[in-house]
Design a protein around this motif. Structure first.
Motif, PDB file in Angstrom:
ATOM      1  N   ALA A  22       0.833  -1.203   0.000  1.00 36.65           N
ATOM      2  CA  ALA A  22       0.000   0.000   0.000  1.00 36.65           C
ATOM      3  C   ALA A  22       0.870   1.256   0.000  1.00 36.65           C
ATOM      4  O   ALA A  22       0.552   2.245  -0.678  1.00 36.65           O
ATOM      5  CB  ALA A  22      -0.926  -0.015   1.217  1.00 36.65           C
ATOM      6  N   ALA A  23       1.980   1.224   0.735  1.00 38.75           N
ATOM      7  CA  ALA A  23       2.878   2.385   0.789  1.00 38.75           C
ATOM      8  C   ALA A  23       3.514   2.665  -0.569  1.00 38.75           C
ATOM      9  O   ALA A  23       3.810   3.820  -0.901  1.00 38.75           O
ATOM     10  CB  ALA A  23       3.947   2.146   1.851  1.00 38.75           C
ATOM     11  N   TRP A  24       3.741   1.616  -1.369  1.00 32.28           N
ATOM     12  CA  TRP A  24       4.359   1.828  -2.678  1.00 32.28           C
ATOM     13  C   TRP A  24       3.466   2.678  -3.585  1.00 32.28           C
ATOM     14  O   TRP A  24       3.950   3.473  -4.385  1.00 32.28           O
ATOM     15  CB  TRP A  24       4.622   0.478  -3.323  1.00 32.28           C
ATOM     16  CG  TRP A  24       5.378   0.567  -4.620  1.00 32.28           C
ATOM     17  CD1 TRP A  24       6.724   0.735  -4.774  1.00 32.28           C
ATOM     18  CD2 TRP A  24       4.827   0.506  -5.940  1.00 32.28           C
ATOM     19  NE1 TRP A  24       7.048   0.779  -6.111  1.00 32.28           N
ATOM     20  CE2 TRP A  24       5.899   0.644  -6.855  1.00 32.28           C
ATOM     21  CE3 TRP A  24       3.553   0.346  -6.446  1.00 32.28           C
ATOM     22  CZ2 TRP A  24       5.732   0.621  -8.230  1.00 32.28           C
ATOM     23  CZ3 TRP A  24       3.360   0.329  -7.814  1.00 32.28           C
ATOM     24  CH2 TRP A  24       4.441   0.463  -8.703  1.00 32.28           C
ATOM     25  N   PHE A  25       2.145   2.563  -3.424  1.00 30.55           N
ATOM     26  CA  PHE A  25       1.224   3.357  -4.245  1.00 30.55           C
ATOM     27  C   PHE A  25       1.061   4.772  -3.692  1.00 30.55           C
ATOM     28  O   PHE A  25       0.931   5.724  -4.460  1.00 30.55           O
ATOM     29  CB  PHE A  25      -0.154   2.677  -4.302  1.00 30.55           C
ATOM     30  CG  PHE A  25      -0.156   1.401  -5.081  1.00 30.55           C
ATOM     31  CD1 PHE A  25      -0.274   1.413  -6.458  1.00 30.55           C
ATOM     32  CD2 PHE A  25      -0.052   0.173  -4.440  1.00 30.55           C
ATOM     33  CE1 PHE A  25      -0.284   0.232  -7.190  1.00 30.55           C
ATOM     34  CE2 PHE A  25      -0.067  -1.010  -5.157  1.00 30.55           C
ATOM     35  CZ  PHE A  25      -0.173  -0.986  -6.532  1.00 30.55           C
ATOM     36  N   THR A  26       1.056   4.929  -2.375  1.00 30.09           N
ATOM     37  CA  THR A  26       0.817   6.247  -1.782  1.00 30.09           C
ATOM     38  C   THR A  26       2.102   7.036  -1.575  1.00 30.09           C
ATOM     39  O   THR A  26       2.054   8.259  -1.417  1.00 30.09           O
ATOM     40  CB  THR A  26       0.107   6.095  -0.429  1.00 30.09           C
ATOM     41  OG1 THR A  26       0.949   5.367   0.487  1.00 30.09           O
ATOM     42  CG2 THR A  26      -1.220   5.350  -0.600  1.00 30.09           C
TER      43      THR A  26
ATOM     44  N   LEU B 277       4.750   5.272   4.121  1.00 25.70           N
ATOM     45  CA  LEU B 277       4.494   4.073   4.915  1.00 25.70           C
ATOM     46  C   LEU B 277       3.648   4.436   6.138  1.00 25.70           C
ATOM     47  O   LEU B 277       4.103   5.171   7.010  1.00 25.70           O
ATOM     48  CB  LEU B 277       5.803   3.421   5.349  1.00 25.70           C
ATOM     49  CG  LEU B 277       5.669   2.119   6.160  1.00 25.70           C
ATOM     50  CD1 LEU B 277       5.061   1.018   5.305  1.00 25.70           C
ATOM     51  CD2 LEU B 277       7.017   1.683   6.732  1.00 25.70           C
ATOM     52  N   LYS B 278       2.441   3.919   6.179  1.00 24.90           N
ATOM     53  CA  LYS B 278       1.553   4.118   7.320  1.00 24.90           C
ATOM     54  C   LYS B 278       0.872   2.792   7.636  1.00 24.90           C
ATOM     55  O   LYS B 278       0.658   1.963   6.739  1.00 24.90           O
ATOM     56  CB  LYS B 278       0.491   5.178   7.013  1.00 24.90           C
ATOM     57  CG  LYS B 278       1.021   6.603   6.953  1.00 24.90           C
ATOM     58  CD  LYS B 278      -0.136   7.591   6.775  1.00 24.90           C
ATOM     59  CE  LYS B 278       0.352   9.018   6.783  1.00 24.90           C
ATOM     60  NZ  LYS B 278      -0.775   9.987   6.628  1.00 24.90           N
ATOM     61  N   PRO B 279       0.519   2.577   8.900  1.00 29.28           N
ATOM     62  CA  PRO B 279      -0.139   1.309   9.244  1.00 29.28           C
ATOM     63  C   PRO B 279      -1.523   1.208   8.614  1.00 29.28           C
ATOM     64  O   PRO B 279      -2.211   2.211   8.403  1.00 29.28           O
ATOM     65  CB  PRO B 279      -0.232   1.360  10.779  1.00 29.28           C
ATOM     66  CG  PRO B 279      -0.164   2.812  11.119  1.00 29.28           C
ATOM     67  CD  PRO B 279       0.728   3.437  10.086  1.00 29.28           C
ATOM     68  N   LEU B 280      -1.923  -0.014   8.316  1.00 29.45           N
ATOM     69  CA  LEU B 280      -3.247  -0.262   7.771  1.00 29.45           C
ATOM     70  C   LEU B 280      -4.278  -0.274   8.895  1.00 29.45           C
ATOM     71  O   LEU B 280      -3.956  -0.599  10.047  1.00 29.45           O
ATOM     72  CB  LEU B 280      -3.282  -1.605   7.036  1.00 29.45           C
ATOM     73  CG  LEU B 280      -2.338  -1.770   5.846  1.00 29.45           C
ATOM     74  CD1 LEU B 280      -2.412  -3.194   5.330  1.00 29.45           C
ATOM     75  CD2 LEU B 280      -2.686  -0.779   4.747  1.00 29.45           C
ATOM     76  N   PRO B 281      -5.516   0.080   8.595  1.00 26.79           N
ATOM     77  CA  PRO B 281      -6.562  -0.078   9.619  1.00 26.79           C
ATOM     78  C   PRO B 281      -6.675  -1.544  10.007  1.00 26.79           C
ATOM     79  O   PRO B 281      -6.621  -2.428   9.154  1.00 26.79           O
ATOM     80  CB  PRO B 281      -7.830   0.404   8.898  1.00 26.79           C
ATOM     81  CG  PRO B 281      -7.354   1.209   7.746  1.00 26.79           C
ATOM     82  CD  PRO B 281      -6.036   0.632   7.341  1.00 26.79           C
ATOM     83  N   GLY B 282      -6.796  -1.799  11.276  1.00 27.13           N
ATOM     84  CA  GLY B 282      -6.902  -3.189  11.718  1.00 27.13           C
ATOM     85  C   GLY B 282      -6.657  -3.323  13.204  1.00 27.13           C
ATOM     86  O   GLY B 282      -6.667  -2.345  13.958  1.00 27.13           O
TER      87      GLY B 282
ATOM     88  N   LEU C 182       8.269  -5.075  11.113  1.00 27.25           N
ATOM     89  CA  LEU C 182       8.805  -5.744   9.923  1.00 27.25           C
ATOM     90  C   LEU C 182       8.660  -4.883   8.666  1.00 27.25           C
ATOM     91  O   LEU C 182       9.458  -5.012   7.728  1.00 27.25           O
ATOM     92  CB  LEU C 182       8.073  -7.078   9.709  1.00 27.25           C
ATOM     93  CG  LEU C 182       8.177  -8.113  10.833  1.00 27.25           C
ATOM     94  CD1 LEU C 182       7.287  -9.314  10.524  1.00 27.25           C
ATOM     95  CD2 LEU C 182       9.614  -8.565  11.022  1.00 27.25           C
ATOM     96  N   ALA C 183       7.649  -4.045   8.650  1.00 29.28           N
ATOM     97  CA  ALA C 183       7.374  -3.290   7.426  1.00 29.28           C
ATOM     98  C   ALA C 183       8.411  -2.216   7.148  1.00 29.28           C
ATOM     99  O   ALA C 183       8.752  -1.974   5.973  1.00 29.28           O
ATOM    100  CB  ALA C 183       5.984  -2.665   7.526  1.00 29.28           C
TER     101      ALA C 183
END
Length: 535
Positions: A430-434, A437-442, A453-454
């Protein structure tokens, strides 16, 4: 000729007491007296108060998520049926207490000499109980419907048979208690009935053992386990079979209530009581072949809520139609960003949880799937929604920690470490498109562990040439499009994070597609469902 006496000394006409009594002893008057003096009104009030307190004041699966009891009409009716596990024994006990009224007041033999037939006396008592229990049950359902309407819930009729069977269950329980107490007039009858019916309801509902009896026998209990998906409803065969069974129970209870008294000869009493058991036996004989023999046949997907509703390229189910206005713009943005890839998805569609769990599901490369039932989009901002859709380069997870439905094989195969590594890979994608690097909702624990790890994976990916970055994102997408429910892909297990960091796992074909060829049209695999218990 003898003169007639003056009118002033004639005797006054005698009033017609029979007519006056007839006007004052109608069934309506009897019903009003029963409502005032019997336990019927108190029983209805207790059912109403206990049900509302359970659903509103306690916290559980019925208070959150798409399956909460105020999310839809069917959900409201379904959760009401679950609490019958203790309401139904309560109705039986209340009926038994009422059935002992004549015995406690020692008027049984006196009433037996009255000219009114026994069924007429019992009808007033039984009707009062049925009326108060019905009103109480419907008021609880109405309180849920009001909140469903307030929340723009989708109108549907699947609730009607579920509520009808619930009302029948309370009436049948009350009448059965009254009939048994009149047949066995003892102060120990109500507590004994309460204990027996509570044990039967708990065991048959699967709270003690997962499968204590065949499914048909378990469905003789009016209680239903809470819904596991907002897309499910109760099959008509289950509702019809339970209704027939409960009608038989109600008829048996009423016949026991109005059968011959203890003054009759023993042989007459035995025959009358055996005859009273016939409706319940007949109800069971008719209902058991009709009731489904499997859990997955008892509950079915409700087609009225899974119908797609679209706005341009974005489609959701009818159940979540109210979310479409706020969801369409972030979804369109995700499609725009994903168009940088070969074979990118061209539409967004809400996934319907497969039923039965573990049913193979086609993963279509042309569709960007979204799962509102996973609940990780609840309360998400438009930016967070777009990022969630970009996770895994627009694919569903292979191991989904948010999913509620799972087979035993998927639960055993669920590996938290692998799930965290996959979540980290999806975060990096997801970070590659935006570009950020931000955490995903979850889930909070998942975001924290995946974030560790990310970060290094994101830095390693950004250090590569642009063409190689794109090739590895395409490889990740290809891997998740061909994964099975246990997190493996065709050809064996694959670490999705290594696909990004090392380019390993057979990504040569993906690199070729990254140069311009068309991606896979999709594959067939199991959904990545894993329940919270598996974690």
């Amino acid at each position: 000729m003898t003169a007639s006496p003056p009118a002033s000394v004639l005797p006054a006409p005698v009033p017609d007491m029979t007519a006056a009594a007839g006007r004052g002893t109608g069934f309506g008057r009897i019903l009003r007296i029963e409502l005032r003096r019997s336990a019927a009104l108190l029983t209805g009030i207790l059912v109403l108060v206990v049900s509302l307190a359970y659903l509103h004041l306690l916290t559980g699966p019925w208070t959150h998520g798409d399956e909460r009891w105020t999310a839809g009409y069917t959900a409201a009716a379904w959760w009401q049926r679950e609490i019958l596990v203790f309401l139904w024994p309560g109705a039986v006990v209340a009926g038994a207490v009422q059935g002992l009224r004549d015995h406690r007041s020692r008027t049984s033999e006196l009433l037996a000499t009255a000219s009114r037939p026994a069924w007429h006396r019992g009808a007033g008592n039984a009707t009062a109980f049925a009326l108060t229990l019905t009103v109480a049950y419907l008021l609880v359902f109405l309180s849920g419907v009001v909140q469903v309407v307030t929340n723009n819930g989708h109108p549907q009729l699947g609730w009607l048979p579920i509520v009808t069977v619930g009302v029948l269950a309370l009436i049948a329980g009350g009448w059965l208690g009254m009939g048994i107490a009149r047949t066995v007039p003892s102060r120990f009858t109500p507590p004994a009935l309460g204990l027996v019916t509570l044990m039967c309801a708990v065991v048959l509902s699967g709270y003690v053992l997962p499968d204590p009896a065949p499914q048909q026998v378990m469905l003789l209990s009016p209680s239903l386990s809470g819904p596991s998906s907002a897309f499910l409803t109760v099959a008509w065969q289950a509702s019809a079979g339970q209704a027939l069974w409960l009608l038989g129970v109600a008829a048996t209870g009423f016949l026991l209530l109005v059968t011959v008294g203890r003054r009759a000869a023993r042989a007459v009493r035995v025959r009358a009581r055996l005859f009273a058991l016939a409706p319940m036996a007949l109800g069971a004989a008719v209902a058991l072949p009709l009731l489904p023999g499997d859990t997955y046949d008892t509950y079915i997907v409700d087609a009225s809520v899974t119908e797609p509703v679209c706005e341009g390229r974005v489609c959701v189910t009818r159940l979540h139609e109210s979310r479409l206005d706020g969801f369409a713009a972030p979804a369109d943005e995700a499609l725009r960003l994903l168009s940088r890839l070969p074979g990118a998805p061209t539409s967004v569609r809400e996934e319907v949880t497969p039923w039965p769990p573990g049913t193979p599901v086609r993963r279509d490369a042309a569709v960007l799937p979204v799962d509102f039932e996973a609940r990780h989009l609840d309360g998400a901002t438009p930016e967070e929604t777009t990022r969630a859709l970009l996770a895994g380069a627009g694919t569903a997870p292979c191991l989904d920690p948010h999913a509620d439905l799972a087979t035993e094989e998927q639960e055993r195969a669920y590996d938290e470490k692998r799930a965290v590594r996959e979540w980290a890979a999806r975060t990096v994608a997801a970070a590659w498109f935006t570009g950020e690097l931000k955490p995903l909702p979850g889930l909070a624990y998942l975001r924290e562990d995946a974030g560790v790890l990310a970060r290094p994976a994101w830095e390693a990916l950004r250090a590569l040439p642009a063409g190689e970055q794109r090739a590895r994102i395409v490889a990740l997408r290809d891997a998740t499009l061909t994964c099975d429910g246990d997190g493996t892909v065709r050809g064996g297990e694959r670490d999705l994070l290594k696909v990004l960091t090392d380019g390993t796992g057979g990504t040569g074909g993906a690199a070729a597609r990254a140069t311009g060829s068309t991606g896979s049209a999709g594959s067939t695999g199991s959904t990545g469902a894993a329940s919270g218990g598996a974690r």
